[in-house]
Design an enzyme around this catalytic site. Structure first.
Site, PDB file in Angstrom:
ATOM      1  CB  SER A   1       1.904  -1.610  -8.734  1.00 50.50           C
ATOM      2  OG  SER A   1       2.993  -1.288  -9.189  1.00 50.50           O
TER       3      SER A   1
ATOM      4  CG  ASP B   1       3.414  -7.187 -14.638  1.00 51.24           C
ATOM      5  OD1 ASP B   1       4.337  -6.490 -14.862  1.00 51.24           O
ATOM      6  OD2 ASP B   1       2.755  -7.016 -13.454  1.00 51.24           O
TER       7      ASP B   1
ATOM      8  CG  HIS C   1       2.708  -3.258 -13.909  1.00 49.81           C
ATOM      9  ND1 HIS C   1       2.634  -4.449 -12.852  1.00 49.81           N
ATOM     10  CD2 HIS C   1       2.834  -2.230 -13.079  1.00 49.81           C
ATOM     11  CE1 HIS C   1       2.562  -3.848 -11.706  1.00 49.81           C
ATOM     12  NE2 HIS C   1       2.733  -2.383 -11.766  1.00 49.81           N
TER      13      HIS C   1
END
Lengths: 227, 396
Positions: free
Chosen positions: B169, B335, B368
Site C-alpha cells: 500500500s 483488492d 486490500h
C-alpha cells in the site's frame, strides 16, 4: 530455403546437440534442450508459458541469457520466482500486447501455441516483441494421430496429449504443414526447423515437409521477422 | 545526529498520540541542523528524528539488510509487541524467526515515516521553534520525503545497498520511490498491493476521511494537542470509512452478513444493531487510541500527491531506466483499492524499461487488507523472492 536444405543444415548441428543433451543428462525435456541450443548465448529471451521455469533456468545457466517468463498459473510463477527468475503472471493471448517492440532477441512459445485463443495474433506479437521466435508444438499430422482417427474414429489421445476432446486446453491443433502455411501468412522466415520423432530424436532424413508431417510427433521452428 | 536507546515515554491519557511522539519506545536517530531533510514542498525539516526498530543481525558484509516500509496506519513496530496497544507487530505473520522474511538470516529494519506519530518527526512532535506541537505548522510531506529520510537512516546504519525494500500500500509507494531514487542501493524491490499513483477514487476516499477529522470541533484548526483536546469522533469516522475500503464485499459478508449484535431483533433505533456497525465502531475507537489525527491528514496527503511518472516526464518507465534492481509485484484479486490493474501498470513500465520483474496475482477474498493477513500463497512468493535475492548476493 527448402525443408530439405534446412534438414541438411540441421543434421550437422543437431547431432552435436543430442550428444550434448545426453551428456547433460539433466532430465530436461529434449525439446527444451533443442530450443536452448537454438538460442545464441547472452541473448535476451522471453519464454511464453514458462511453467515452473525449467527452460528459463536452462537458458540462464547454460547460455548466459537474460531470460524472462510469462506464465498463466500462480504456482508456476511462484516456482520461477523461487528460482530467482523474472516471471510475470499473465496470458499470452492478452499480455503480449503490452511489451515494447524489439524488447527481446528471442520469444519462445514451447508446446503452447495450440492452447492459445489467437495463434496467429500471438505469432505476430512474438515477432514484433522479438526479432526471432522459436515455436515448438505437437504435430497433429503425426502418423499415429492419423491412424488413431482413421481406425478408432475418435479424437486421438496420446501419452503427451492425454486429454479428451471436451476437457483439453488445446483448442487450436495444427500439423507441421498447417504451421508452415501460418508462417507464410504472417510473413515470417523459417531459419531452422526440426521434427522430433516419437522417441524425441530429430527426424534424420532430408525429406519434404509431407514426410516430416507424418514422422514428426512434434516440431520446433526458429523463425525470423522478414525485412 | 545522535542515537538514543529505547526510552520510556509516559503515555498521557488525554493525548495518547503524544506519548510516543518525541520519546518513543524505539531506537531514535536525531538529525541536527547540520543534516536537514530536504522537502519536495520546498525548504527543509530540521531538526528531525526517525524512530526505528531492527530485528536480526547485520552480517559482516552488510549485505543482508531488508527495509520494511509501513502503510498508512502502520509504524516501525513490524515484529514486536506494540508499545501502545500491546498487540503483536503488524507484520509478524511475515517477519520473524523462520518466517518468509526470516530474521534469523536477515537484518530487518522497520521505521516510522516522517509525518507519522510513533516517534519520527510528525505533526504531534514538538516544534523546537515554538515549544508546542507542530500541528499544521509542519510542512506538507511527500512519499519521496519519507524515503529521503529513510535513506539517511540507512546511511547511518552503514548500509550501502539494501538486499530488499518491502512494503504494501503506502509502503509499496515507498518501495517504488526507493527503486526510482536510489536504484543502486536496492538489490530487490517488493512492492505489494500498491500503485505508481493514487487514483481519483482513492483521493476521494481520503478527502472524506480528512473532512471527517476537520469537521470535528475538537480538531480546533489542527491545534488540538496544544489545547489538550482530540478530534476523536472525526478520526474514528475517518478510520471507519477507510476500513471499508480495506475489505471486500465478500469478506464483509462472510464475517458479518446481516447478523445482529447481541440482540434478538431490530431495535428500531440508530443503535449498532448490525455486527458490521459494531465492528466498524470498534475499529474507529481502537484507532483513535494509537493514532494522531493530524498525522492521518499528512499521510493521506502524501499518498494523494504520489504520482511517480509525473516526476519523470509523465513516463513511468523513465523512473526505472537502466535499473539493475530486480522487482517482484503482488496484487490480490479482491483488492479494489489498489487493483491488479494498478500493479500491471507498474509491470508494463518495468518491462518497457527492461527491468527484471516478476508479478503474481494472489487469490483472496480479503480485499486490500490481504497483504497483512495469513495468505499462504503470498508467503510462498515472498519467501521465494527474498531467498533467491539473498542467494544472488551470497547471503547465507
Amino acid at each position: 530455403m527448402s525443408p530439405r536444405d534446412l534438414a541438411i543444415k540441421d543434421l550437422k548441428t543437431h547431432d552435436l546437440t543430442m550428444r550434448e543433451a545426453a551428456r547433460a543428462s539433466s532430465g530436461a525435456r529434449v525439446d527444451l534442450l533443442l530450443i536452448a541450443e537454438m538460442v545464441r548465448p547472452g541473448s535476451r529471451v522471453l519464454d511464453i508459458g514458462s511453467g515452473d521455469g525449467e527452460l528459463l533456468e536452462l537458458l540462464a545457466t547454460t547460455r548466459g541469457c537474460d531470460a524472462r517468463g510469462i506464465e498463466l498459473s500462480r504456482e508456476g510463477v511462484n516456482a520461477g520466482v523461487a528460482r530467482g527468475l523474472a516471471v510475470i503472471q499473465g496470458d499470452a493471448d492478452i499480455d503480449l500486447a503490452d511489451y515494447p517492440d524489439n524488447a527481446f532477441d528471442y520469444v519462445i512459445l514451447s508446446q503452447t501455441i495450440q492452447a492459445t485463443r489467437r495463434p496467429k495474433w500471438v505469432l505476430e506479437q512474438m515477432l514484433r516483441v522479438g526479432s526471432r521466435a522459436i515455436v515448438s508444438f505437437p504435430n497433429f499430422g503425426f502418423w499415429r494421430m492419423r491412424l488413431d482417427l482413421l481406425v478408432n474414429g475418435k479424437m486421438p489421445s496420446t501419452e503427451n496429449l492425454p486429454y479428451r476432446w471436451h476437457d483439453t486446453p488445446n483448442i487450436h491443433f495444427c500439423t507441421i504443414r498447417d504451421f508452415v502455411d501460418l508462417v507464410d501468412e504472417v510473413g515470417a522466415g523459417i531459419e531452422r526447423a526440426v521434427a522430433l520423432d516419437a522417441s524425441g530424436h530429430p527426424v534424420r532424413f532430408n525429406l519434404p515437409w509431407a514426410v516430416w508431417n507424418l514422422l514428426g510427433e512434434q516440431a520446433v521452428f526458429l523463425l525470423s521477422r522478414k525485412g | 545526529m545522535s542515537d538514543s536507546d529505547t526510552t520510556s515515554g509516559e503515555i498521557r491519557a488525554f493525548e495518547p498520540a503524544r506519548g510516543e511522539a518525541d520519546h518513543p519506545h524505539s531506537a531514535v536517530l536525531r538529525f541536527g541542523a547540520d543534516m536537514p531533510l530536504q522537502l519536495d514542498a520546498g525548504g527543509v525539516l530540521t531538526p528531525f528524528q526517525i524512530a526505528y526498530q531492527t530485528y536480526g543481525t547485520l552480517n559482516a558484509a552488510r549485505s543482508n539488510a531488508i527495509l520494511i516500509c509501513h502503510a498508512l496506519s502502520g509504524d516501525q513496530h513490524v515484529a514486536n509487541v506494540h508499545p501502545v496497544t500491546g498487540k503483536p507487530g503488524w507484520w509478524e505473520t511475515l517477519v520473524g524467526p523462520g518466517k518468509p522474511i526470516d530474521t534469523d538470516r536477515y537484518f530487518v529494519i522497520g521505521t516510522n515515516v516522517v509525518g507519522g506519530c510513533m516517534g519520527s518527526t510528525g505533526p504531534s512532535s514538538l516544534n523546537p521553534a515554538t515549544g508546542a506541537p507542530y500541528g499544521l505548522d509542519l510542512p506538507i510531506l511527500t512519499i519521496r520525503d519519507m524515503v529521503r529520510a529513510q535513506a539517511m537512516l540507512v546511511d547511518h546504519l552503514g548500509i550501502e545497498r539494501l538486499l530488499a525494500v518491502v512494503g504494501g500500500s503506502m509502503g509499496g509507494m515507498q518501495v517504488l520511490q526507493w527503486a526510482a531514487s536510489y536504484p543502486e542501493r536496492v538489490f530487490a524491490a517488493f512492492p505489494i498491493a500498491t500503485a505508481a499513483r493514487h487514483s481519483a477514487q482513492n483521493i476521494a476516499f481520503h478527502e472524506v476521511g480528512r473532512q471527517a477529522i476537520m469537521a470535528d470541533p475538537e480538531w480546533r484548526a489542527g491545534r488540538y494537542l496544544a489545547d489538550a483536546s482530540s478530534p476523536r469522533r472525526g478520526l474514528a469516522v475517518a478510520r471507519m470509512a477507510a476500513h471499508i475500503t480495506y475489505m471486500s464485499d465478500s469478506s464483509l459478508h462472510r464475517k458479518f452478513g446481516r447478523r445482529l449484535q447481541d440482540r434478538e431483533g431490530r431495535t428500531f433505533s440508530f443503535d449498532a444493531d448490525f455486527q458490521v456497525e459494531s465492528y466498524l465502531r470498534y475499529q474507529g475507537e481502537a484507532f483513535v487510541d494509537r493514532f494522531d489525527a493530524n498525522s492521518y491528514l499528512y499521510m493521506t496527503r502524501a499518498m494523494d500527491y504520489f504520482d511517480l511518472a509525473a516526476d519523470y516526464g509523465g513516463v513511468l518507465a523513465n523512473a526505472f531506466k537502466a535499473t539493475k534492481t530486480r522487482f517482484c509485484l503482488v496484487s490480490f484479486t479482491s483488492d479494489w483499492l489498489f487493483t491488479t490493474a494498478d500493479s500491471r501498470n507498474i509491470v508494463h513500465a518495468l518491462n518497457a524499461a527492461g527491468a527484471p520483474v516478476s508479478f503474481a496475482e494472489i487469490e483472496s477474498d480479503k480485499g486490500h487488507d490481504a497483504f497483512l493477513l495469513d495468505e499462504p500463497e503470498f508467503f510462498a512468493i515472498t519467501r521465494g523472492f527474498i531467498d533467491a535475492a539473498a542467494r544472488a548476493v551470497g547471503v547465507n
